[in-house]
Design a protein around this motif. Structure first.
Motif, PDB file in Angstrom:
ATOM      1  N   PRO A   1       0.952  -1.151   0.052  1.00  0.00           N
ATOM      2  CA  PRO A   1       0.107  -0.054   0.036  1.00  0.00           C
ATOM      3  C   PRO A   1       0.922   1.223  -0.070  1.00  0.00           C
ATOM      4  O   PRO A   1       1.837   1.193   0.334  1.00  0.00           O
ATOM      5  CB  PRO A   1      -0.840  -0.221   1.359  1.00  0.00           C
ATOM      6  CG  PRO A   1      -0.028  -1.122   2.065  1.00  0.00           C
ATOM      7  CD  PRO A   1       0.595  -2.065   1.256  1.00  0.00           C
ATOM      8  N   ALA A   2       0.401   2.417  -0.176  1.00  0.00           N
ATOM      9  CA  ALA A   2       0.948   3.665  -0.296  1.00  0.00           C
ATOM     10  C   ALA A   2       1.397   4.005   0.919  1.00  0.00           C
ATOM     11  O   ALA A   2       2.471   4.887   1.110  1.00  0.00           O
ATOM     12  CB  ALA A   2      -0.138   4.906  -0.849  1.00  0.00           C
ATOM     13  N   THR A   3       1.026   3.611   1.880  1.00  0.00           N
ATOM     14  CA  THR A   3       1.279   3.855   3.349  1.00  0.00           C
ATOM     15  C   THR A   3       2.550   3.512   3.630  1.00  0.00           C
ATOM     16  O   THR A   3       3.402   3.869   4.652  1.00  0.00           O
ATOM     17  CB  THR A   3       0.402   3.741   4.323  1.00  0.00           C
ATOM     18  OG1 THR A   3      -0.103   2.095   4.176  1.00  0.00           O
ATOM     19  CG2 THR A   3      -1.042   4.264   4.250  1.00  0.00           C
ATOM     20  N   CYS A   4       2.937   2.279   2.756  1.00  0.00           N
ATOM     21  CA  CYS A   4       4.307   1.599   3.130  1.00  0.00           C
ATOM     22  C   CYS A   4       5.249   2.521   2.971  1.00  0.00           C
ATOM     23  O   CYS A   4       6.601   2.447   3.288  1.00  0.00           O
ATOM     24  CB  CYS A   4       4.493   0.559   2.580  1.00  0.00           C
ATOM     25  SG  CYS A   4       5.815  -0.714   3.041  1.00  0.00           S
ATOM     26  N   ALA A   5       5.214   3.605   1.859  1.00  0.00           N
ATOM     27  CA  ALA A   5       6.324   4.239   1.335  1.00  0.00           C
ATOM     28  C   ALA A   5       6.810   5.278   2.436  1.00  0.00           C
ATOM     29  O   ALA A   5       7.978   5.509   2.636  1.00  0.00           O
ATOM     30  CB  ALA A   5       5.840   5.415   0.255  1.00  0.00           C
ATOM     31  N   LEU A   6       5.968   5.583   3.462  1.00  0.00           N
ATOM     32  CA  LEU A   6       6.376   6.616   4.667  1.00  0.00           C
ATOM     33  C   LEU A   6       7.430   5.499   5.523  1.00  0.00           C
ATOM     34  O   LEU A   6       8.221   6.205   6.124  1.00  0.00           O
ATOM     35  CB  LEU A   6       5.396   6.888   5.278  1.00  0.00           C
ATOM     36  CG  LEU A   6       4.307   7.680   4.592  1.00  0.00           C
ATOM     37  CD1 LEU A   6       2.898   7.934   5.625  1.00  0.00           C
ATOM     38  CD2 LEU A   6       4.950   9.065   4.205  1.00  0.00           C
ATOM     39  N   LEU A   7       7.422   4.254   5.270  1.00  0.00           N
ATOM     40  CA  LEU A   7       8.228   3.354   6.310  1.00  0.00           C
ATOM     41  C   LEU A   7       9.616   3.151   5.636  1.00  0.00           C
ATOM     42  O   LEU A   7      10.337   2.725   6.197  1.00  0.00           O
ATOM     43  CB  LEU A   7       7.423   2.132   6.494  1.00  0.00           C
ATOM     44  CG  LEU A   7       6.142   2.510   7.368  1.00  0.00           C
ATOM     45  CD1 LEU A   7       5.248   0.856   7.235  1.00  0.00           C
ATOM     46  CD2 LEU A   7       6.170   2.737   8.697  1.00  0.00           C
ATOM     47  N   GLU A   8       9.591   3.562   4.328  1.00  0.00           N
ATOM     48  CA  GLU A   8      11.053   3.274   3.685  1.00  0.00           C
ATOM     49  C   GLU A   8      11.388   1.734   3.649  1.00  0.00           C
ATOM     50  O   GLU A   8      12.485   1.387   3.919  1.00  0.00           O
ATOM     51  CB  GLU A   8      12.174   4.173   4.121  1.00  0.00           C
ATOM     52  CG  GLU A   8      11.630   5.694   4.298  1.00  0.00           C
ATOM     53  CD  GLU A   8      12.978   6.455   4.639  1.00  0.00           C
ATOM     54  OE1 GLU A   8      13.863   5.788   5.441  1.00  0.00           O
ATOM     55  OE2 GLU A   8      13.147   7.818   4.708  1.00  0.00           O
ATOM     56  N   MET A   9      10.413   0.602   3.534  1.00  0.00           N
ATOM     57  CA  MET A   9      10.554  -0.521   3.699  1.00  0.00           C
ATOM     58  C   MET A   9       9.796  -1.358   2.609  1.00  0.00           C
ATOM     59  O   MET A   9       9.182  -2.268   2.898  1.00  0.00           O
ATOM     60  CB  MET A   9      10.194  -0.965   4.903  1.00  0.00           C
ATOM     61  CG  MET A   9      11.130  -0.279   6.146  1.00  0.00           C
ATOM     62  SD  MET A   9      12.611  -1.200   6.323  1.00  0.00           S
ATOM     63  CE  MET A   9      12.279  -2.753   7.032  1.00  0.00           C
ATOM     64  N   CYS A  10       9.476  -0.417   1.321  1.00  0.00           N
ATOM     65  CA  CYS A  10       8.634  -1.030   0.333  1.00  0.00           C
ATOM     66  C   CYS A  10       9.216  -1.567  -0.962  1.00  0.00           C
ATOM     67  O   CYS A  10       8.649  -1.379  -1.982  1.00  0.00           O
ATOM     68  CB  CYS A  10       7.594  -0.083  -0.171  1.00  0.00           C
ATOM     69  SG  CYS A  10       6.573   0.458   1.416  1.00  0.00           S
ATOM     70  N   ASP A  11      10.591  -2.223  -0.676  1.00  0.00           N
ATOM     71  CA  ASP A  11      11.237  -2.631  -1.723  1.00  0.00           C
ATOM     72  C   ASP A  11      10.895  -4.175  -2.153  1.00  0.00           C
ATOM     73  O   ASP A  11      11.582  -4.791  -2.837  1.00  0.00           O
ATOM     74  CB  ASP A  11      12.837  -2.453  -1.717  1.00  0.00           C
ATOM     75  CG  ASP A  11      13.181  -3.071  -0.491  1.00  0.00           C
ATOM     76  OD1 ASP A  11      12.680  -3.273   0.456  1.00  0.00           O
ATOM     77  OD2 ASP A  11      14.635  -2.938  -0.310  1.00  0.00           O
ATOM     78  N   SER A  12       9.853  -4.714  -1.664  1.00  0.00           N
ATOM     79  CA  SER A  12       9.445  -6.286  -1.928  1.00  0.00           C
ATOM     80  C   SER A  12       7.946  -6.173  -2.261  1.00  0.00           C
ATOM     81  O   SER A  12       7.334  -5.096  -1.861  1.00  0.00           O
ATOM     82  CB  SER A  12       9.847  -6.985  -0.727  1.00  0.00           C
ATOM     83  OG  SER A  12       9.188  -6.430   0.583  1.00  0.00           O
ATOM     84  N   HIS A  13       7.588  -7.194  -2.632  1.00  0.00           N
ATOM     85  CA  HIS A  13       5.920  -7.199  -3.187  1.00  0.00           C
ATOM     86  C   HIS A  13       5.084  -7.613  -1.792  1.00  0.00           C
ATOM     87  O   HIS A  13       5.698  -8.279  -0.964  1.00  0.00           O
ATOM     88  CB  HIS A  13       5.687  -8.175  -4.083  1.00  0.00           C
ATOM     89  CG  HIS A  13       6.549  -7.892  -5.355  1.00  0.00           C
ATOM     90  ND1 HIS A  13       6.486  -6.831  -6.269  1.00  0.00           N
ATOM     91  CD2 HIS A  13       7.585  -8.507  -6.010  1.00  0.00           C
ATOM     92  CE1 HIS A  13       7.422  -6.968  -7.175  1.00  0.00           C
ATOM     93  NE2 HIS A  13       7.983  -7.891  -7.167  1.00  0.00           N
ATOM     94  N   GLY A  14       3.768  -7.416  -1.934  1.00  0.00           N
ATOM     95  CA  GLY A  14       2.890  -7.552  -0.462  1.00  0.00           C
ATOM     96  C   GLY A  14       2.016  -8.489  -0.597  1.00  0.00           C
ATOM     97  O   GLY A  14       1.318  -8.923   0.347  1.00  0.00           O
ATOM     98  N   TRP A  15       1.792  -9.334  -1.850  1.00  0.00           N
ATOM     99  CA  TRP A  15       0.779 -10.217  -1.689  1.00  0.00           C
ATOM    100  C   TRP A  15       1.310 -11.935  -2.044  1.00  0.00           C
ATOM    101  O   TRP A  15       1.926 -11.762  -3.223  1.00  0.00           O
ATOM    102  CB  TRP A  15      -0.360  -9.885  -3.024  1.00  0.00           C
ATOM    103  CG  TRP A  15      -1.545 -10.730  -2.811  1.00  0.00           C
ATOM    104  CD1 TRP A  15      -2.761 -10.278  -2.129  1.00  0.00           C
ATOM    105  CD2 TRP A  15      -1.781 -11.981  -3.573  1.00  0.00           C
ATOM    106  NE1 TRP A  15      -3.919 -11.480  -2.268  1.00  0.00           N
ATOM    107  CE2 TRP A  15      -3.294 -12.353  -3.253  1.00  0.00           C
ATOM    108  CE3 TRP A  15      -1.195 -12.887  -4.338  1.00  0.00           C
ATOM    109  CZ2 TRP A  15      -3.894 -13.465  -3.475  1.00  0.00           C
ATOM    110  CZ3 TRP A  15      -1.600 -13.977  -4.697  1.00  0.00           C
ATOM    111  CH2 TRP A  15      -3.147 -14.155  -4.477  1.00  0.00           C
ATOM    112  N   PRO A  16       1.024 -12.585  -1.210  1.00  0.00           N
ATOM    113  CA  PRO A  16       0.044 -12.522  -0.115  1.00  0.00           C
ATOM    114  C   PRO A  16       1.128 -12.039   1.052  1.00  0.00           C
ATOM    115  O   PRO A  16       2.395 -12.040   1.113  1.00  0.00           O
ATOM    116  CB  PRO A  16      -0.315 -14.149   0.348  1.00  0.00           C
ATOM    117  CG  PRO A  16       0.671 -14.715  -0.227  1.00  0.00           C
ATOM    118  CD  PRO A  16       1.390 -13.946  -1.616  1.00  0.00           C
ATOM    119  N   SER A  17       0.672 -11.684   2.510  1.00  0.00           N
ATOM    120  CA  SER A  17       1.291 -11.111   3.413  1.00  0.00           C
ATOM    121  C   SER A  17       2.216 -12.603   4.208  1.00  0.00           C
ATOM    122  O   SER A  17       1.443 -13.681   4.639  1.00  0.00           O
ATOM    123  CB  SER A  17       0.517 -10.921   4.795  1.00  0.00           C
ATOM    124  OG  SER A  17       1.179 -10.743   6.014  1.00  0.00           O
TER     125      SER A  17
END
Length: 224
Positions: free
Chosen positions: A78-94
């Motif tokens: 999600p876009a909120t993950c960009a604030l965490l600077e930890m979004c260099d991997s895919h998200g589905w499924p958790s």
């Protein structure tokens, strides 16, 4: 140019400063790490039970499947993950949800069928409450902290329950008849691998055996 830095995310969980709920849920997100390192590693070192070993193998297989699906689907976090600077991997499924619900499903089925003989627990309501509460809190934490969407955590949850049930069937129906062969194999003898699921209360059994062994020690060894 210097390439961008990448963090080791095994224990790197971020939350908003001052958010006490987020702080608590950040620790909840680390439960899979505690189970893996504190639980299964110590279990193999000190217990070496086949049920525990195959339980851990199932979790590893489950996480491998998770990575294959993530790489194939390549759904963004999600876009909120960009604030965490930890979004260099895919998200589905958790993967966190898949891990915890695999763990909860397998543990529930194991305690319901064979019981956790080391602690003499069989279908213990408190055990189920703790396990499933941690799984649900992990699921909630991944959305609350901004790492996943609701769809991504539900996908991980469903896959974890499914794989946990399938792996339980594989271990306890397909592989269980071969446990004695594994015990007597060169690997089993070398690493003292064993199966005690047929013993109702392993803790009491080992306690009684230790006392009996001490009573049977030769008198001269006691004097030494």
């Amino acid at each position: 140019m210097t390439p961008p830095l990448k963090a080791v995310t095994l224990t790197h969980v971020r939350y908003q400063r001052g958010d006490r709920v987020g702080h608590f849920l950040a620790w909840v997100s680390l439960v899979p790490v505690f189970i893996s390192l504190g639980g299964f590693v110590s279990h193999f070192i000190f217990r070496r039970e086949l049920q525990g070993i195959f339980f851990a193998v199932g979790l590893i297989v489950s996480q491998f499947i998770n990575e294959v699906i993530k790489t194939s689907v390549q759904q963004a976090r999600p876009a909120t993950c960009a604030l965490l600077e930890m979004c260099d991997s895919h998200g589905w499924p958790s993967s966190h949800c898949q891990y915890m619900f695999f763990f909860a499903t397998y543990l529930t089925l194991l305690s319901s069928r064979n019981g956790l003989s080391f602690w003499h627990l069989r279908d213990n309501p408190l055990l189920h409450l703790l396990t499933w509460s941690l799984a649900l809190l992990t699921m909630y934490s991944r959305v609350y902290l901004g790492y996943h969407t609701i769809a991504q955590v539900f996908a991980g949850t469903a896959l974890g329950v499914f794989l946990g049930a399938v792996w339980f069937w594989v271990v306890n129906v397909v592989l269980y008849p071969y446990f004695p062969l594994i015990e007597e194999s060169a690997f089993g003898r070398r690493f003292y691998v064993k199966d005690t699921s047929h013993i109702p209360n392993v803790l009491k059994f080992e306690y009684d055996m230790a006392r009996a062994q001490r009573r049977n020690e030769p008198s001269d060894s006691k004097s030494d």
